[in-house]
Write an enzyme that holds these catalytic residues in place. Structure first.
Site, mmCIF file in Angstrom:
data_model
loop_
_atom_site.group_PDB
_atom_site.id
_atom_site.type_symbol
_atom_site.label_atom_id
_atom_site.label_comp_id
_atom_site.label_asym_id
_atom_site.label_seq_id
_atom_site.Cartn_x
_atom_site.Cartn_y
_atom_site.Cartn_z
ATOM 1 N N LYS A 120 9.448 6.330 1.605
ATOM 2 C CA LYS A 120 9.346 5.009 0.989
ATOM 3 C C LYS A 120 10.692 4.287 0.949
ATOM 4 O O LYS A 120 10.735 3.065 0.909
ATOM 5 C CB LYS A 120 8.722 5.113 -0.401
ATOM 6 C CG LYS A 120 7.253 5.530 -0.307
ATOM 7 C CD LYS A 120 6.518 5.474 -1.615
ATOM 8 C CE LYS A 120 5.028 5.722 -1.410
ATOM 9 N NZ LYS A 120 4.715 7.150 -1.081
HETATM 10 C C1 LIG Z 1 3.543 7.570 -0.481
HETATM 11 C C2 LIG Z 1 3.551 8.876 0.225
HETATM 12 C C3 LIG Z 1 2.570 9.221 1.188
HETATM 13 C C4 LIG Z 1 1.385 8.332 1.496
HETATM 14 O O1 LIG Z 1 1.752 7.160 2.192
HETATM 15 P P1 LIG Z 1 0.741 5.917 2.247
HETATM 16 O O2 LIG Z 1 1.545 4.808 2.826
HETATM 17 O O3 LIG Z 1 0.335 5.668 0.823
HETATM 18 O O4 LIG Z 1 -0.409 6.313 3.103
HETATM 19 C C5 LIG Z 1 2.682 10.432 1.845
HETATM 20 N N1 LIG Z 1 3.697 11.279 1.580
HETATM 21 C C6 LIG Z 1 4.652 11.006 0.664
HETATM 22 C C7 LIG Z 1 5.720 12.003 0.400
HETATM 23 C C8 LIG Z 1 4.627 9.793 -0.044
HETATM 24 O O5 LIG Z 1 5.582 9.516 -0.957
#
Ligand SMILES: *Cc1c(COP(=O)(O)O)cnc(C)c1O
Length: 479
Positions: A120
């Site tokens: 993120k």
């Molecule tokens: C947010 C997250 C996901 C999922 O990603 P999306 O964009 O919501 O599909 C997967 N793995 C981790 C470690 C995350 O923080």
């Protein structure tokens, strides 16, 4: 470039709402009609352009891609924002998203070397710089009010800390995050970061956000905004690493690669869909879910069935424990030939009233695989543990539980001759307890996180009480 809602339609006596420009939607979540913003078209990247991009540093590649979607920030400013964001100092390596070979045709694309060790950061760091730039230009301020169960809140705080014009109020359920996650957030001493531990569970935090955002007078008066994953700018920033991954895994544009993406809210893999629509030679986009398999069920059957809180399992890959994939509407809009009226009927009406829709018999459904390249799979806790063990033993690489979900599904769906890139979405230290369960030892901890659990913490503890939270926001902003 103009942006339109996925639910925009012309109705009797009214033309469809006018398109909006990038900076108009930068600070927004949902469109006013409840839909999600998408660009009017996907810019097409030809082979010559892709070749020109082969030698670029990540920050400059980001500028090339982002500038196709942003025409209301001067080019030099936009390039400077990209260069300020994607640095080795912030993301740990010169490649920013390094590719690691596990086996013939099997790779990990490292997206988790940013400040909070989850993918993120890739988008949130750019968002922080875009927000600061835009707010300064407008002479405005913004108060981000959010809820987190772990990764999103810390990524937002590390992106916004010290930024002028932005304040973050982040609620989290008291005592529910891992000690590492708590230390990451609560050790921030920046004046513009306000951590609130709520006596309750994650749903209580989310309800607080809904109540505060639902009070339109309060929202306007205190300039309340969000940074959730439906924000277009986050998706746009994530498109870049699909190009960066492709360019590292290929030597010429006749080659195709596939991506396997651990998925929850469909944000990450939706960015892959956008990259593929732009002409990036992607073969398959493989959606990997955990026991919360809303998305896997859709790609197998055409049925999209939102789960209630009671049917949302708590798993060892908690960042994918979702009951409703908030970005999924964007893909369905494209699948249905960009038909806003049908998208509204499915998401605005069918989901709202029945919690499900079924495209299994619709002529468009087979196109999800045949035309858009999607397939899916899922994993259980035991399978993730086995994958973590196998990956460590066979390749000497320790992966986290979310990435393990991706690798498990990738191994099932690889085909000879097409490199498969698994997106690494977090580093194992964030989910240490499960790594210990799998391997009998603690995962490696990046040096800068040594001893963070012992740092002083700054966090307010409050009841799940809307009036008290509003009073806190008002007091802080009016001071
Ligand atoms: C947010 C997250 C996901 C999922 O990603 P999306 O964009 O919501 O599909 C997967 N793995 C981790 C470690 C995350 O923080």
């Amino acid at each position: 470039m103009l942006y339109f809602s996925t639910r925009a339609t012309a109705t009797a006596g009214h033309s469809a709402p006018a398109g909006r420009r990038f900076c108009d939607i930068l600070l927004e979540g949902l469109a006013p009609d409840g839909g999600l913003y998408l660009p009017e078209t996907y810019p097409q990247i030809d082979g010559a352009t892709l070749n020109r991009w082969r030698g670029l540093a990540y920050a400059d590649l980001a500028y090339e891609i982002v500038s196709l979607y942003v025409d209301d920030i001067p080019a030099d400013d936009l390039r400077a924002l990209c260069r300020k964001t994607y640095t080795e100092a912030v993301f740990g390596t010169p490649q920013i998203t390094p590719l690691t070979r596990l086996d013939d045709g099997l790779y990990l694309l490292g997206l988790s070397n940013g400040p909070t060790l989850a993918f993120k950061d890739m988008a949130m760091q750019l968002l922080g710089n875009l927000f600061e730039y835009h707010l300064a230009r407008q002479g405005e301020e913004l108060n981000i009010f959010g809820a987190t169960s772990g990764d999103t809140g810390s990524a937002a705080e590390y992106a916004m800390r010290g930024k002028k014009g932005v304040r973050v109020f982040m609620t989290s359920p008291q005592g529910r995050m891992s000690p590492f996650q708590q230390a990451q957030m609560f050790s921030l001493m920046d004046d513009n970061i306000i951590n609130i531990a709520v006596k309750g569970v994650f749903d209580d935090c989310q309800d607080l956000v809904k109540s505060v955002s639902g009070d339109l007078d309060f929202k306007r008066r205190y300039r309340i905004g969000t940074v959730n994953s439906i924000n277009w700018a986050r998706l746009m920033a994530q498109v870049v690493y699909y190009f960066a991954g492709y360019l590292q895994a290929s030597t010429d544009n006749s080659q195709r690669v596939s991506f396997c993406v651990p998925s929850g809210n469909f944000g990450n893999v939706c960015a892959g869909h956008v990259a593929r629509m732009m002409g990036l030679p992607i073969d398959k986009l493989v959606v990997a879910t955990n026991e919360n398999d809303v998305l896997d069920e859709f790609f197998r059957t055409g049925i999209y069935r939102v789960r209630g809180t009671a049917d949302t399992h708590e798993t060892s890959s908690p960042s994918m424990d979702i009951s409703k994939a908030s970005n999924f509407e964007r893909f369905v809009f494209d699948l249905l030939g960009r038909d806003g009226a049908r998208t509204k009927a499915l998401f605005g009406d069918a989901i709202a009233s029945a919690g499900r829709f079924d495209l299994g018999a619709d002529p468009a459904f087979p196109r999800a695989a045949a035309h858009f390249g999607f397939s899916s799979g899922k994993s259980t806790h035991a399978q993730r543990l086995a994958t973590i063990r196998d990956c460590a033993a066979r390749y000497g690489v320790v992966i986290d539980t979310h990435t393990a979900d991706g690798l498990k599904v990738a191994q099932e769906q690889r085909v000879a001759g097409v490199p498969m890139l698994v997106l690494e979405t977090a580093l194992p230290i964030k989910f240490a307890a499960t790594i210990v369960e799998a391997l009998g030892r603690e995962p490696e901890r990046p040096a800068r996180f040594t001893g963070i659990e012992a740092l002083p913490k700054r966090v307010l503890t409050m009841d799940a009480d809307v009036a008290a939270i509003k009073a806190l926001i008002a007091r802080t902003c009016d001071a």
